[in-house]
Scaffold this motif. Structure first.
Motif, mmCIF file in Angstrom:
data_model
loop_
_atom_site.group_PDB
_atom_site.id
_atom_site.type_symbol
_atom_site.label_atom_id
_atom_site.label_comp_id
_atom_site.label_asym_id
_atom_site.label_seq_id
_atom_site.Cartn_x
_atom_site.Cartn_y
_atom_site.Cartn_z
ATOM 1 N N GLU A 160 0.025 -1.115 -4.808
ATOM 2 C CA GLU A 160 0.987 -1.267 -5.909
ATOM 3 C C GLU A 160 1.509 -2.696 -5.951
ATOM 4 O O GLU A 160 1.527 -3.393 -4.936
ATOM 5 C CB GLU A 160 2.115 -0.247 -5.753
ATOM 6 N N TYR A 217 0.845 -1.193 0.000
ATOM 7 C CA TYR A 217 0.000 0.000 0.000
ATOM 8 C C TYR A 217 0.881 1.244 0.000
ATOM 9 O O TYR A 217 1.759 1.388 0.842
ATOM 10 C CB TYR A 217 -0.914 -0.034 1.227
ATOM 11 N N ASN A 218 0.661 2.115 -0.980
ATOM 12 C CA ASN A 218 1.417 3.363 -1.030
ATOM 13 C C ASN A 218 0.573 4.459 -0.372
ATOM 14 O O ASN A 218 -0.452 4.880 -0.922
ATOM 15 C CB ASN A 218 1.718 3.702 -2.501
ATOM 16 N N SER A 219 1.012 4.893 0.823
ATOM 17 C CA SER A 219 0.182 5.851 1.569
ATOM 18 C C SER A 219 0.202 7.240 0.928
ATOM 19 O O SER A 219 -0.686 8.044 1.160
ATOM 20 C CB SER A 219 0.646 5.918 3.022
ATOM 21 N N LYS A 220 1.231 7.502 0.084
ATOM 22 C CA LYS A 220 1.280 8.823 -0.581
ATOM 23 C C LYS A 220 0.204 8.918 -1.651
ATOM 24 O O LYS A 220 -0.482 9.919 -1.784
ATOM 25 C CB LYS A 220 2.648 9.029 -1.233
ATOM 26 N N THR A 221 0.078 7.857 -2.453
ATOM 27 C CA THR A 221 -0.904 7.887 -3.542
ATOM 28 C C THR A 221 -2.236 7.264 -3.127
ATOM 29 O O THR A 221 -3.202 7.317 -3.880
ATOM 30 C CB THR A 221 -0.373 7.103 -4.772
ATOM 31 N N ASN A 222 -2.251 6.654 -1.936
ATOM 32 C CA ASN A 222 -3.466 5.969 -1.476
ATOM 33 C C ASN A 222 -3.820 4.778 -2.352
ATOM 34 O O ASN A 222 -4.982 4.453 -2.528
ATOM 35 C CB ASN A 222 -4.656 6.940 -1.534
ATOM 36 N N LYS A 223 -2.799 4.181 -2.965
ATOM 37 C CA LYS A 223 -3.078 3.103 -3.913
ATOM 38 C C LYS A 223 -2.288 1.858 -3.562
ATOM 39 O O LYS A 223 -1.207 1.936 -2.988
ATOM 40 C CB LYS A 223 -2.679 3.542 -5.325
#
Ligand code: DC
Length: 229
Positions: free
Chosen positions: A82, A74-80
């Motif tokens: 990956e 989970y990429n917390s910067k993009t909220n996505k």
């Protein structure tokens, strides 16, 4: 409220992942993009000379599969979420045209499908999963409580995919996107192993003339009804 599994199948670029993410966010479900898993395997094959010039070295497939681990972070910067291939983030590489052009050759292989289907079934064992792909309602979770078969006219899907790639700065012509989507549709529907088809109990939604809001509202209501049963 009970936890269910939700299967979203359909043609390339008809908005399955966008819809799946909306559902996952609203109901706090885990979203799994199975196309990303096939793309990651295709990338591994390309990087390791198992797939060269559009041809797969079939004798190397079984051994290669033992060396492939696909997972998500989970990429917390993009909220996505990956995609990781053997621990390395390959989210950008797997979305490019090179992988798109080769992935159908990889996704038609029985050994590849059987490995990824088993992994997908493990990921959905505890329920509370929304998974998108081509064979989720027919093969991965034939007993999913809610199955959506999403579709849209080819010309609309081509335009959407073209716009998406442009917005990511990927240089590609409309003709290339059109050729790729038509080829993938054909391969997905005509392969021997788990071809794309609508499960008899799936609800078909053609979103060619629906706004995102209309589509999402319709599907979120369906989910709400199912989990309240
Ligand atoms: O959803 P996508 O376009 O990212 O999928 C990439 C390719 O993987 C697509 O050509 C079909 C294949 N695929 C599949 O065969 N089965 C799935 N469950 C998901 C994807």
């Amino acid at each position: 409220m009970r936890k269910i599994n939700i299967a979203i199948d359909g043609h390339s670029s008809c908005g399955k992942s966008t819809l799946a993410k909306v559902i996952a966010e609203k109901f706090n479900y885990i979203y799994i993009d199975t196309g990303a898993m096939y793309r990651a395997v295709a990338l591994y094959f390309m990087q390791n000379d198992i797939l060269q010039n559009g041809i797969i070295e079939l004798t190397k497939v079984a051994t290669a599969l033992n060396h492939i681990e696909v997972s998500f972070c989970y990429n917390s910067k993009t909220n996505k979420s990956e995609t990781l291939l053997n621990g390395q983030n390959v989210e950008n590489e797997i979305r490019g045209m090179q992988v798109s052009e080769n992935v159908s050759k990889v996704s038609q292989l029985k050994e590849v499908r059987s490995k990824l289907v088993s992994l997908q079934q493990i990921l959905g064992k505890e329920k509370g999963v929304v998974m998108d792909g081509r064979d989720i309602g027919t093969v991965v979770f034939p007993d999913a409580e809610l199955k959506i078969f999403l579709t849209a006219l080819p010309e609309i899907r081509i335009k959407r995919r073209y716009n998406e790639l442009q917005s990511k700065g990927i240089k590609v012509s409309l003709e290339e996107v059109s050729k790729n989507i038509n080829e993938r549709d054909f391969n997905d529907q005509h392969r021997t192993e788990n071809p794309l088809k609508k499960a008899p109990d799936a609800i078909e939604i053609d979103n060619s003339n629906l706004s995102l809001e209309e589509q999402n509202k319709m599907v979120l209501n369906l989910v709400q009804e199912k989990i309240s049963e």
